[in-house]
Design a protein around this motif. Structure first.
Motif, short mmCIF file in Angstrom:
data_model
loop_
_atom_site.label_atom_id
_atom_site.label_comp_id
_atom_site.label_asym_id
_atom_site.label_seq_id
_atom_site.Cartn_x
_atom_site.Cartn_y
_atom_site.Cartn_z
N SER A 177 0.83 -1.19 0.00
CA SER A 177 0.00 0.00 0.00
C SER A 177 0.87 1.24 0.00
N ILE A 178 0.49 2.22 -0.78
CA ILE A 178 1.26 3.46 -0.87
C ILE A 178 1.05 4.33 0.36
N MET A 179 0.04 4.04 1.19
CA MET A 179 -0.32 4.91 2.30
C MET A 179 -0.02 4.33 3.68
N ARG A 180 0.80 3.33 3.80
CA ARG A 180 1.04 2.75 5.13
C ARG A 180 1.99 3.62 5.95
N LEU A 181 1.87 3.47 7.28
CA LEU A 181 2.74 4.23 8.18
C LEU A 181 4.16 3.70 8.08
N ARG A 182 5.14 4.60 8.17
CA ARG A 182 6.52 4.20 7.95
C ARG A 182 7.46 4.97 8.88
N ALA A 183 8.63 4.41 9.06
CA ALA A 183 9.67 5.14 9.79
C ALA A 183 10.18 6.31 8.97
N GLY A 184 9.89 6.33 7.68
CA GLY A 184 10.28 7.43 6.81
C GLY A 184 9.67 8.75 7.23
N ALA B 285 13.65 15.88 -4.12
CA ALA B 285 13.98 15.50 -5.50
C ALA B 285 15.43 15.05 -5.63
N VAL B 286 16.33 15.77 -4.97
CA VAL B 286 17.75 15.41 -5.04
C VAL B 286 17.99 14.06 -4.37
N LEU B 287 17.43 13.87 -3.16
CA LEU B 287 17.64 12.60 -2.46
C LEU B 287 17.06 11.42 -3.21
N SER B 288 15.93 11.60 -3.86
CA SER B 288 15.30 10.47 -4.55
C SER B 288 16.01 10.11 -5.85
N ARG B 289 16.86 11.00 -6.36
CA ARG B 289 17.56 10.74 -7.63
C ARG B 289 19.00 10.30 -7.46
N ALA C 52 19.38 6.78 10.74
CA ALA C 52 19.84 5.84 9.70
C ALA C 52 18.69 4.95 9.24
N ALA C 53 17.87 4.47 10.18
CA ALA C 53 16.70 3.65 9.83
C ALA C 53 15.71 4.47 9.00
N ALA C 54 15.56 5.74 9.34
CA ALA C 54 14.65 6.59 8.58
C ALA C 54 15.16 6.81 7.16
N PHE C 55 16.47 7.02 6.99
CA PHE C 55 17.04 7.15 5.65
C PHE C 55 16.84 5.87 4.84
N TRP C 56 17.07 4.72 5.47
CA TRP C 56 16.89 3.45 4.78
C TRP C 56 15.43 3.30 4.34
N ASP C 57 14.51 3.65 5.23
CA ASP C 57 13.10 3.51 4.90
C ASP C 57 12.69 4.52 3.82
N PHE C 58 13.25 5.72 3.83
CA PHE C 58 12.95 6.70 2.79
C PHE C 58 13.42 6.17 1.43
N TRP C 59 14.56 5.53 1.39
CA TRP C 59 15.08 4.94 0.15
C TRP C 59 14.09 3.90 -0.38
N ARG C 60 13.62 3.03 0.52
CA ARG C 60 12.63 2.02 0.11
C ARG C 60 11.33 2.68 -0.34
N LEU C 61 10.89 3.69 0.38
CA LEU C 61 9.64 4.37 0.04
C LEU C 61 9.71 5.00 -1.34
N THR C 62 10.82 5.66 -1.68
CA THR C 62 10.93 6.28 -3.00
C THR C 62 10.86 5.24 -4.11
N GLU D 128 9.27 2.31 -3.89
CA GLU D 128 7.90 1.82 -3.92
C GLU D 128 6.97 2.82 -4.59
N VAL D 129 7.18 4.11 -4.34
CA VAL D 129 6.35 5.13 -4.98
C VAL D 129 6.57 5.12 -6.49
N ARG D 130 7.83 5.01 -6.90
CA ARG D 130 8.11 4.94 -8.34
C ARG D 130 7.45 3.72 -8.97
N ALA D 131 7.58 2.57 -8.33
CA ALA D 131 6.97 1.34 -8.86
C ALA D 131 5.45 1.49 -8.93
N TRP D 132 4.85 2.09 -7.91
CA TRP D 132 3.40 2.30 -7.89
C TRP D 132 2.99 3.27 -9.00
N ALA D 133 3.76 4.35 -9.19
CA ALA D 133 3.42 5.35 -10.21
C ALA D 133 3.57 4.78 -11.62
#
Length: 133
Positions: free
Chosen positions: A11-18, A60-64, A112-122, A124-129
């Motif tokens: 799900s694109i809307m789940r709660l995350r450490a991100g 934008a910079v972090l996701s690229r 560090a866990a939040a950065f890792w989760d943000f990486w995964r989230l970006t 997942e968002v790209r795959a969903w989009a």
């Protein structure tokens, strides 16, 4: 819902450490907006607009970034956070080395866990989009 393989769709809307990264992004962009608006004697509305632009640019910079560059940026940010927390806890707060180091390590690991989760989230968002094009 499940896909053909029987597994559940992420799900694109789940709660995350991100959300920790979102909080850090809001803090950094808020400070940048306020500082820039103050520097140029602009009002609160301009500060909010500048902060929003800074937040979008940072996201934008972090996701690229490539994986190696992202890990490098995350490591530097975590190291600066840990040093700042340790230095503040040892100086003005006057905690022991062990307690200050423990708090700095805990906050560094959370970031560090939040950065890792943000990486995964970006990703997942790209795959969903791309799936919904």
């Amino acid at each position: 819902m499940s896909d053909a393989g029987g597994g559940a769709k992420p799900s694109i809307m789940r709660l995350r450490a991100g959300f920790l990264v979102l909080l850090a992004l809001l803090m950094v962009s808020g400070m940048a907006g306020r500082w820039t608006a103050t520097l140029f004697s602009l009002g609160l509305g301009w500060a909010a607009l500048i902060g929003l632009v800074v937040a979008v640019l940072i996201g934008a910079v972090l996701s690229r970034l490539s994986a190696a560059a992202y890990v490098g940026v995350a490591a530097m940010v975590c190291a600066v956070l840990m040093y700042t927390v340790f230095d503040f806890a040892r100086g003005p707060v006057d905690w022991s080395d062990g307690l200050a180091g423990g708090v700095a390590l805990l906050l560094g690991l959370l970031l560090a866990a939040a950065f890792w989760d943000f990486w995964r989230l970006t990703h997942e968002v790209r795959a969903w989009a791309y799936k919904h094009e």
